[in-house]
Design an enzyme around this catalytic site. Structure first.
Site, mmCIF file in Angstrom:
data_model
loop_
_atom_site.group_PDB
_atom_site.id
_atom_site.type_symbol
_atom_site.label_atom_id
_atom_site.label_comp_id
_atom_site.label_asym_id
_atom_site.label_seq_id
_atom_site.Cartn_x
_atom_site.Cartn_y
_atom_site.Cartn_z
ATOM 1 N N LEU A 1 12.947 12.273 55.136
ATOM 2 C CA LEU A 1 13.645 13.530 54.890
ATOM 3 C C LEU A 1 12.928 14.302 53.779
ATOM 4 C CD1 LEU A 1 17.308 12.184 55.134
ATOM 5 C CD2 LEU A 1 16.188 13.749 56.742
ATOM 6 N N ALA B 1 15.622 8.750 52.733
ATOM 7 C CA ALA B 1 15.369 7.884 53.895
ATOM 8 C C ALA B 1 13.901 7.472 54.011
ATOM 9 C CB ALA B 1 15.851 8.570 55.174
ATOM 10 N N LYS B 2 13.390 6.871 52.950
ATOM 11 C CA LYS B 2 12.015 6.351 52.943
ATOM 12 C C LYS B 2 10.976 7.427 53.228
ATOM 13 C CE LYS B 2 13.402 1.674 54.275
ATOM 14 N NZ LYS B 2 13.186 0.540 55.199
ATOM 15 N N GLY B 3 11.296 8.669 52.851
ATOM 16 C CA GLY B 3 10.362 9.775 53.050
ATOM 17 C C GLY B 3 10.551 10.502 54.358
ATOM 18 N N GLY C 1 18.238 5.947 48.515
ATOM 19 C CA GLY C 1 17.785 6.143 49.886
ATOM 20 C C GLY C 1 18.163 7.467 50.503
ATOM 21 N N TYR D 1 12.921 -5.639 39.110
ATOM 22 C CA TYR D 1 11.763 -4.804 39.405
ATOM 23 C C TYR D 1 10.535 -5.283 38.635
ATOM 24 C CZ TYR D 1 15.329 -1.547 41.186
ATOM 25 O OH TYR D 1 16.382 -0.971 41.849
#
Length: 304
Positions: free
Chosen positions: A204, A200-202, A197, A51
């Protein structure tokens, strides 16, 4: 915040973990979010040497050095960093044993609580990789180890050959691939799942519909965009007045007996607060069962 045993280790981790990848490189802001997370009762921080080319570990290390004993510190290895900022996959014993020294220095600590292989394929020298982790445990440099993988065949090899305590994997209402094949196996072997996740990348979260419309034109896994939007609307219809889609997403993942912790990133204080409040929500068994009827039961086809 409730703490759950990780595998059969002596580590007890908060049900919500802070995924540090989203912190960014502004040190003051990152420190504030980490301090806030700890004040909320989050004790599990997850980073990786990859990162921001190691900068993330540096920021985390600086932020926690005065509270190190209160924290379960997890990082990852296997992506061989090059001086130009690029990387290549390297699960070799030599790299793992040399790279851990760099991570310890950046994290300003003398040990890592959970050291994870950051990926993997079935073609890797798995026995050699395991040997590296086992030696680091014996040397006291790491307390326990695990893997971060979605590949069933790789996971099964480590379950059979290694003393892993955890598997970090993608798992959400929209990605249920692990439910039939992997989660029961890990639960039986008392190996904890820590999820990534799960929001779910936003898709949800409270902004689910707008995010899905803007960023999922090509769909997601085996969902078309229209299927995603339809599924989100059905999930929202399940919610009671004081419930949120984020809460439903987190609780759906946590209700599986194999899952110990949800690793969720936060790039702002507000986002962290929303995640914590979502964790505090409760849902009925009937609601969670209905989720399974609404969402697809995905299968592992690729990434074996």
């Amino acid at each position: 915040m409730r703490k759950v045993q990780l595998g059969d280790s002596n580590l007890y981790v908060s049900e919500l973990a802070l995924g540090c990848m989203s912190l960014g490189t502004e040190r003051k802001q990152a420190n504030y979010i980490i301090d806030q997370a700890l004040d909320y009762g989050i004790n599990y921080l997850d980073t990786a040497d990859l990162y921001d080319q190691g900068r993330n570990e540096e920021i985390v290390g600086e932020a926690i050095k005065k509270r190190r004993n209160d924290i379960v510190l997890a990082t990852k290895v296997g992506n061989h960093l090059k001086e130009d900022g690029s990387w290549y996959w390297d699960p070799s014993k030599a790299y793992i044993k040399s790279q851990v020294k760099s991570s310890l220095k950046r994290l300003q600590t003398d040990h890592i609580d959970l050291y994870q292989l950051h990926g993997g394929t079935i073609e890797d020298p798995i026995d050699e990789t395991i040997e590296a982790f086992e030696e680091l445990v014996e040397e006291g440099v790491i307390r326990y180890y695990g893997i971060s993988s979605i590949r069933p065949n790789v996971i099964k090899q480590f379950v059979n050959k290694a003393s892993i305590q955890s598997v970090m994997m993608q798992y959400s209402i929209f990605d249920r691939r692990a439910e039939e094949e992997i989660l029961p196996l890990l639960q039986k072997q008392k190996i904890s799942v820590v999820t990534r996740g799960s929001l779910a990348k936003g898709m949800l979260t409270k902004d689910a519909l707008s995010i899905t419309q803007a960023k999922a034109q090509k769909g997601y896994l085996d969902y078309r965009q229209d299927e995603l939007l339809s599924t989100i609307k059905q999930l929202i219809d399940l919610l009671n007045r004081d419930q949120t889609l984020t809460g439903l997403a987190i609780q759906y993942a946590l209700q599986n007996g194999a899952v110990s912790s949800i690793v969720a990133g936060a790039s702002s204080s507000t986002q962290l607060s929303e995640n914590v409040k979502a964790l505090e929500q409760s849902f009925t068994t009937a609601q969670l069962e209905q989720v399974a009827h609404i969402a697809k039961q995905n299968k592992y086809e690729k990434h074996r």
